[in-house]
Design an enzyme around this catalytic site. Structure first.
Site, PDB file in Angstrom:
ATOM      1  N   GLU A 222      31.643  83.195  71.754  1.00 47.72           N
ATOM      2  CA  GLU A 222      32.342  81.972  72.163  1.00 47.72           C
ATOM      3  C   GLU A 222      31.944  80.868  71.197  1.00 47.72           C
ATOM      4  O   GLU A 222      30.773  80.721  70.867  1.00 47.72           O
ATOM      5  CB  GLU A 222      31.957  81.514  73.576  1.00 47.72           C
ATOM      6  CG  GLU A 222      32.438  82.394  74.677  1.00 47.72           C
ATOM      7  CD  GLU A 222      32.134  81.822  76.066  1.00 47.72           C
ATOM      8  OE1 GLU A 222      32.081  80.591  76.222  1.00 47.72           O
ATOM      9  OE2 GLU A 222      31.925  82.627  76.983  1.00 47.72           O
TER      10      GLU A 222
ATOM     11  N   GLU B 280      26.593  84.317  80.029  1.00 47.83           N
ATOM     12  CA  GLU B 280      25.784  83.087  80.072  1.00 47.83           C
ATOM     13  C   GLU B 280      24.829  83.074  81.252  1.00 47.83           C
ATOM     14  O   GLU B 280      24.764  82.115  82.021  1.00 47.83           O
ATOM     15  CB  GLU B 280      26.690  81.848  80.091  1.00 47.83           C
ATOM     16  CG  GLU B 280      27.426  81.625  78.787  1.00 47.83           C
ATOM     17  CD  GLU B 280      28.103  80.266  78.684  1.00 47.83           C
ATOM     18  OE1 GLU B 280      28.313  79.620  79.719  1.00 47.83           O
ATOM     19  OE2 GLU B 280      28.431  79.868  77.555  1.00 47.83           O
TER      20      GLU B 280
HETATM   21  P1  P53 Z   1      34.767  74.943  79.522  1.00 45.40           P
HETATM   22  C1  P53 Z   1      29.557  74.832  79.850  1.00 45.40           C
HETATM   23  C2  P53 Z   1      30.071  74.620  81.090  1.00 45.40           C
HETATM   24  C3  P53 Z   1      30.728  75.626  81.746  1.00 45.40           C
HETATM   25  C4  P53 Z   1      30.838  76.863  81.194  1.00 45.40           C
HETATM   26  O1  P53 Z   1      33.664  75.807  78.809  1.00 45.40           O
HETATM   27  C5  P53 Z   1      30.314  77.063  79.951  1.00 45.40           C
HETATM   28  C6  P53 Z   1      29.712  76.042  79.253  1.00 45.40           C
HETATM   29  C7  P53 Z   1      29.229  76.207  77.863  1.00 45.40           C
HETATM   30  O2  P53 Z   1      27.970  76.738  77.795  1.00 45.40           O
HETATM   31  O3  P53 Z   1      30.378  78.273  79.439  1.00 45.40           O
HETATM   32  C8  P53 Z   1      31.331  78.938  78.699  1.00 45.40           C
HETATM   33  O4  P53 Z   1      35.814  75.878  79.971  1.00 45.40           O
HETATM   34  C9  P53 Z   1      31.917  80.022  79.543  1.00 45.40           C
HETATM   35  C10 P53 Z   1      33.408  80.037  79.561  1.00 45.40           C
HETATM   36  C11 P53 Z   1      33.934  78.623  79.423  1.00 45.40           C
HETATM   37  C12 P53 Z   1      33.508  78.074  78.084  1.00 45.40           C
HETATM   38  O5  P53 Z   1      32.113  78.044  78.015  1.00 45.40           O
HETATM   39  O6  P53 Z   1      34.068  74.283  80.658  1.00 45.40           O
HETATM   40  O7  P53 Z   1      31.392  81.285  79.231  1.00 45.40           O
HETATM   41  O8  P53 Z   1      33.806  80.696  80.709  1.00 45.40           O
HETATM   42  O9  P53 Z   1      35.288  78.516  79.597  1.00 45.40           O
HETATM   43  C13 P53 Z   1      34.009  76.682  77.793  1.00 45.40           C
HETATM   44  O10 P53 Z   1      35.262  73.977  78.498  1.00 45.40           O
END
Ligand code: P53
Length: 479
Positions: free
Chosen positions: A374, A175
């Site tokens: 994801e 990301e």
């Molecule tokens: P969580 C948003 C915020 C933080 C990380 O997120 C994010 C996103 C979504 O774009 O990215 C991904 O755990 C990331 C993972 C993460 C997942 O989204 O905040 O690549 O590491 O765990 C889900 O619910």
């Protein structure tokens, strides 16, 4: 049949969110090790090093470091064809600036990959997933410093060479485009080790760090292909389509501008040069960026083989300030809701059609194979949700996946999108990146641990475990 033969059905995680063992096996401190637990609307704090008495959820996480054999067996039971995880950079180069790698760290991933391959599960590997060595932040100023390119490339080369016969699918930076949300301390820190809003010129710092990362990624792609021409090396972006709140042309243009922020990084990764909307922005902002001719050549030569992305939600923007709920506007939300969509407990809009829209937009823009690495829904679940059969009935999760897979099918069948795989996020409950909570659960497998870090760490399949097994066995036909 919409999904190709050998379609990579599986699940995804990241080292820092599940391994634990934060100071075992010679591992160094990563940026994930200095982030405390937060919550919905309560940002995680970034501490000055590891401070005694703080709750750092990633230190133990779900102890995959010691339990991976049992966990991989569960993934195999579900029929996984692929498993996406990351290599913790700090297991290989604990401080990031060593010249020799840490053998114990390399050995851990040898064992993990062997365990996956034993069940014919293809490892899909991210090199940098929000877990750069903390030493590179404190000693070198993180990605402000051109030296980071060499540190990353050295690390990537060591991994490529060591695992060249075990891993075929790679991604460079997870990301990488999140940091375009320049006001978010979290996004900048996890991507680049920098809090952009505290910089003298945030845009200068953002584009400079981004440039070094893009060059590092392109160099890694080139080296990887030389190590093993069969490697498939991709980039990885967080994809959140921006919709205009209304059809007022002003909203439409704002949405388009917002999408430039999402596309900037993948435009360079996939096309090998900077888009004109970026170079004109640099001029407009009067930025003085360190970009050499040699860098531009490397970007051109190191384009990716495929584009991987995460998809969770869509966002809304408008120029009409009266429609923006200021109390609801933060680093994860624009403060405007989509009136047609429901939200999760963490305020993320649930939009299955958005995944089809995403697949089409990215496929048209880059004409490259795509991989969904994801997707998923965070839910509150406790053992109290168990039904009389002793299982957590996560019907909401099943409904979320059913609806999204339906839309993926349409993109492939109706629009000819070249989709290689689907790896839902957090296939086993793990630590949330955004909030640090354990209780924001994504898994097909429940892990007994709460936000305070209490619990037995026991694993237990949820109802969705059996549902997903059926989906994989039928190659997406039986939803
Ligand atoms: P969580 C948003 C915020 C933080 C990380 O997120 C994010 C996103 C979504 O774009 O990215 C991904 O755990 C990331 C993972 C993460 C997942 O989204 O905040 O690549 O590491 O765990 C889900 O619910």
């Amino acid at each position: 049949m919409p999904f190709c033969e050998g379609f990579l059905w599986g699940g995804a995680v990241a080292a820092h969110q599940l391994e634990g063992g934060w100071n075992e096996g010679g591992k160094g401190v990563s940026i994930a090790d200095v982030m405390t637990v937060g919550g919905y609307g309560k940002p995680r704090r970034i501490t000055d090093g590891v401070v005694a008495g703080e709750n750092y959820p990633n230190h133990e996480a779900i102890d995959f470091y010691h339990r991976y054999k049992d966990d991989v067996k569960l993934f195999a039971d579900m029929g996984f064809k692929a498993f996406r995880t990351s290599i913790a950079w700090t297991r290989i180069f604990p401080n990031g600036d060593e010249t020799e790698p840490n053998e114990e760290g390399l050995k851990f991933y040898d064992d993990l990959f062997d365990e996956l391959l034993k069940y014919n599960i293809e490892p899909v590997i991210t090199l940098s997933h929000f877990e750069m060595p903390y030493n590179l932040v404190t000693k070198y100023g993180a990605w402000r410093n051109r030296k980071l390119i060499d540190f990353f490339v050295r690390y990537a080369e060591v991994c490529f060479k060591r695992y060249k016969d075990k891993v075929k699918y790679w991604m460079t930076f997870n990301e990488i485009n999140n940091q375009a949300s320049i006001d978010s301390p979290f996004m900048g820190f996890v991507n680049s080790g920098i809090i952009f809003k505290d910089e003298p010129n945030p845009w200068q710092s953002l584009f400079q760090a981004a440039h070094y990362e893009l060059v590092a990624s392109a160099k890694a792609v080139k080296i990887g292909h030389a190590v093993n021409p069969d490697f498939k090396i991709g980039c990885m972006i967080g994809y959140e389509p921006t919709y205009p709140l209304t059809c007022r042309p002003e909203d439409m243009v704002l949405a388009m501008k917002d999408m430039h922020k999402r596309h900037f990084f993948s435009d360079v990764h996939c096309r090998g040069h900077y888009p004109s909307y970026a170079t004109t922005e640099w001029e407009r902002r009067n930025l003085d960026l360190d970009i050499t001719e040699d860098d531009l050549k490397i970007l051109q030569e190191g384009t990716v083989d495929y584009l991987a992305f995460s998809y969770y939600k869509t966002n809304i923007v408008t120029t009409d300030k009266s429609k923006i709920d200021k109390d609801n506007k933060d680093e994860f939300s624009t403060g405007v809701d989509n009136p047609y969509l429901k939200k999760t407990d963490w305020g993320w809009a649930i939009d299955p059609k958005g995944i089809r829209y995403t697949l089409d937009i990215l496929s048209e823009r880059y004409e490259l194979p795509l991989m969904i690495v994801e997707n998923g829904i965070g839910l509150h679940e406790t053992r109290e949700n168990e039904q009389s059969d002793g299982m957590i009935h996560d019907d909401k999760r099943i409904a979320y996946f059913q609806a999204h897979i339906e839309q993926m099918k349409k993109a492939v069948e109706e629009d000819g999108v070249d989709l290689w795989g689907y790896m839902p996020w957090g296939c086993i409950d793990l630590v949330s990146a955004g909030t640090g909570e354990m209780e924001k659960r994504y898994g097909f497998i429940y892990v007994d641990k709460d936000n305070q870090g209490k619990g037995t760490l026991n694993r237990k399949p949820k109802k969705s475990f059996y549902w997903y097994k059926k989906v994989i066995a039928s190659n997406g036909e039986d939803l």
